[in-house]
Design a protein around this motif. Structure first.
Motif, PDB file in Angstrom:
ATOM      1  N   ALA A 172      -8.777   5.498   3.911  1.00 42.61           N
ATOM      2  CA  ALA A 172      -8.273   4.383   4.709  1.00 42.61           C
ATOM      3  C   ALA A 172      -9.313   3.272   4.840  1.00 42.61           C
ATOM      4  CB  ALA A 172      -7.850   4.880   6.090  1.00 42.61           C
ATOM      5  N   ILE A 173     -10.595   3.665   4.928  1.00 41.60           N
ATOM      6  CA  ILE A 173     -11.640   2.658   5.126  1.00 41.60           C
ATOM      7  C   ILE A 173     -11.742   1.706   3.944  1.00 41.60           C
ATOM      8  CG2 ILE A 173     -13.504   4.115   4.180  1.00 41.60           C
ATOM      9  CD1 ILE A 173     -15.342   2.853   6.302  1.00 41.60           C
ATOM     10  N   SER A 231       0.821  -1.216   0.000  1.00 41.84           N
ATOM     11  CA  SER A 231       0.000   0.000   0.000  1.00 41.84           C
ATOM     12  C   SER A 231       0.855   1.266   0.000  1.00 41.84           C
ATOM     13  CB  SER A 231      -0.926   0.004   1.225  1.00 41.84           C
ATOM     14  OG  SER A 231      -0.167  -0.077   2.423  1.00 41.84           O
ATOM     15  N   LEU A 291      -9.249   0.703   1.967  1.00 44.75           N
ATOM     16  CA  LEU A 291      -8.124  -0.222   2.074  1.00 44.75           C
ATOM     17  C   LEU A 291      -8.368  -1.230   3.193  1.00 44.75           C
ATOM     18  CD1 LEU A 291      -5.281  -1.076   1.207  1.00 44.75           C
ATOM     19  CD2 LEU A 291      -4.382   0.598   2.836  1.00 44.75           C
ATOM     20  N   ASP A 292      -8.834  -0.763   4.328  1.00 42.78           N
ATOM     21  CA  ASP A 292      -9.055  -1.649   5.477  1.00 42.78           C
ATOM     22  C   ASP A 292     -10.112  -2.707   5.177  1.00 42.78           C
ATOM     23  OD1 ASP A 292      -7.193  -0.195   6.863  1.00 42.78           O
ATOM     24  OD2 ASP A 292      -8.661   0.987   7.997  1.00 42.78           O
ATOM     25  N   VAL A 293     -11.213  -2.293   4.559  1.00 40.81           N
ATOM     26  CA  VAL A 293     -12.293  -3.234   4.259  1.00 40.81           C
ATOM     27  C   VAL A 293     -11.860  -4.210   3.171  1.00 40.81           C
ATOM     28  CG1 VAL A 293     -14.655  -3.458   3.365  1.00 40.81           C
ATOM     29  CG2 VAL A 293     -14.109  -1.686   5.036  1.00 40.81           C
ATOM     30  N   THR A 294     -11.076  -3.738   2.197  1.00 40.21           N
ATOM     31  CA  THR A 294     -10.580  -4.625   1.144  1.00 40.21           C
ATOM     32  C   THR A 294      -9.707  -5.726   1.737  1.00 40.21           C
ATOM     33  OG1 THR A 294     -10.624  -2.858  -0.505  1.00 40.21           O
ATOM     34  CG2 THR A 294      -9.232  -4.755  -0.981  1.00 40.21           C
ATOM     35  N   ILE A 295      -8.789  -5.364   2.621  1.00 43.44           N
ATOM     36  CA  ILE A 295      -7.914  -6.353   3.252  1.00 43.44           C
ATOM     37  C   ILE A 295      -8.730  -7.326   4.097  1.00 43.44           C
ATOM     38  CG2 ILE A 295      -6.039  -6.668   4.912  1.00 43.44           C
ATOM     39  CD1 ILE A 295      -4.931  -3.956   3.936  1.00 43.44           C
ATOM     40  N   SER A 296      -9.684  -6.813   4.852  1.00 43.59           N
ATOM     41  CA  SER A 296     -10.539  -7.677   5.672  1.00 43.59           C
ATOM     42  C   SER A 296     -11.342  -8.643   4.804  1.00 43.59           C
ATOM     43  CB  SER A 296     -11.484  -6.808   6.513  1.00 43.59           C
ATOM     44  OG  SER A 296     -12.363  -7.605   7.268  1.00 43.59           O
ATOM     45  N   ARG A 338      -9.067 -11.394   3.552  1.00 44.42           N
ATOM     46  CA  ARG A 338      -8.728 -12.329   4.625  1.00 44.42           C
ATOM     47  C   ARG A 338      -9.872 -13.294   4.892  1.00 44.42           C
ATOM     48  NH1 ARG A 338      -5.596  -7.861   8.338  1.00 44.42           N
ATOM     49  NH2 ARG A 338      -3.523  -8.200   7.429  1.00 44.42           N
ATOM     50  N   TYR A 345      -0.668   3.961  -2.102  1.00 42.31           N
ATOM     51  CA  TYR A 345      -2.108   4.146  -1.935  1.00 42.31           C
ATOM     52  C   TYR A 345      -2.419   5.542  -1.401  1.00 42.31           C
ATOM     53  CZ  TYR A 345      -6.931   3.299  -0.539  1.00 42.31           C
ATOM     54  OH  TYR A 345      -8.290   3.377  -0.404  1.00 42.31           O
TER      55      TYR A 345
END
Length: 224
Positions: A162-163, A155, A165-170, A173, A158
């Protein structure tokens, strides 16, 4: 009863489809394909998918004792939920996708791979009834859920919210990588974004839909 697939993977299916070896699927397919040829001979090549799906299910049930059609496969992530339908599952093990198209294309193979990865399964077959002779294609998937969850995040460049990126990673996973871009896009839109139609040029009546995470921030999911 619904079977929870994988290690807390947010995917549910009423049939726990096993990870078949090539021989296991081949032995099953050796018995299934004569039924497909028979159905094609009986009905011809001009009906829709539902007709072949129904006839295949009835004949396989009569001979094998277990055949399920339109089996729900439900994906859930946060506010997002979507149910796919598996055309035909034979003996709670063999996945068959039935088509009535001019030819089996890469998009059809991609669709089946998406299902196999969601099921954490290994093998399926596409059967096309539209032509004068039955066309078929094996689809194999060696990926496991654990492998698809093993990824790194770069990132450094990027500059978005931030939200997102965070939701995409979650999401990755939970669901793992290598699924359909359209599925990832729908997941993100349901949780952090929305689609909006906007005018492209002020002096022309030309509009385009954009997937937005903010009023001035659009996003596109790609696979490279």
């Amino acid at each position: 009863s619904l079977v929870r697939l994988g290690n807390a993977m947010p995917v549910e299916c009423p049939i726990p489809i096993p990870r078949l070896t090539s021989k296991q699927f081949g032995d099953l397919d050796f018995r299934v394909m004569p039924v497909a040829f028979e159905v094609h001979n009986d009905l011809g090549c001009n009906w829709n998918e539902i007709a072949y799906q129904s006839e295949m299910s009835v004949k396989i049930f009569d001979r094998f004792g277990r055949s399920d059609r339109e089996v729900p496969l439900t994906v859930t992530f946060g506010n997002f939920q979507k149910t796919y339908r598996l055309d035909l599952v034979v003996e709670s093990a063999g996945r068959y996708e039935l088509k009535t198209v001019a030819a089996i294309k890469e998009s059809h193979i991609g669709q089946v791979l998406n299902y196999l990865r969601l099921l954490d399964a290994t093998r399926a077959k596409i059967v096309n009834f539209r032509l004068r002779r039955v066309e078929s294609k094996f689809v194999n998937c060696s990926d496991t859920l654990a492998q698809r969850r093993a990824f790194e995040v770069d990132s450094g460049d990027y500059r978005g919210p931030a939200i997102l990126l965070d939701v995409t990673i979650s999401m990755l996973r939970d669901l793992g990588t290598k699924l359909a871009n359209s599925l990832y896009t729908e997941c993100l839109l349901s949780n952090v974004g929305h689609t909006q139609r906007r005018q492209i040029w002020r002096d022309r009546n030309v509009y385009q839909d954009f997937d937005l995470v903010a009023q001035d921030e659009a996003f596109v999911v790609t696979s490279l």
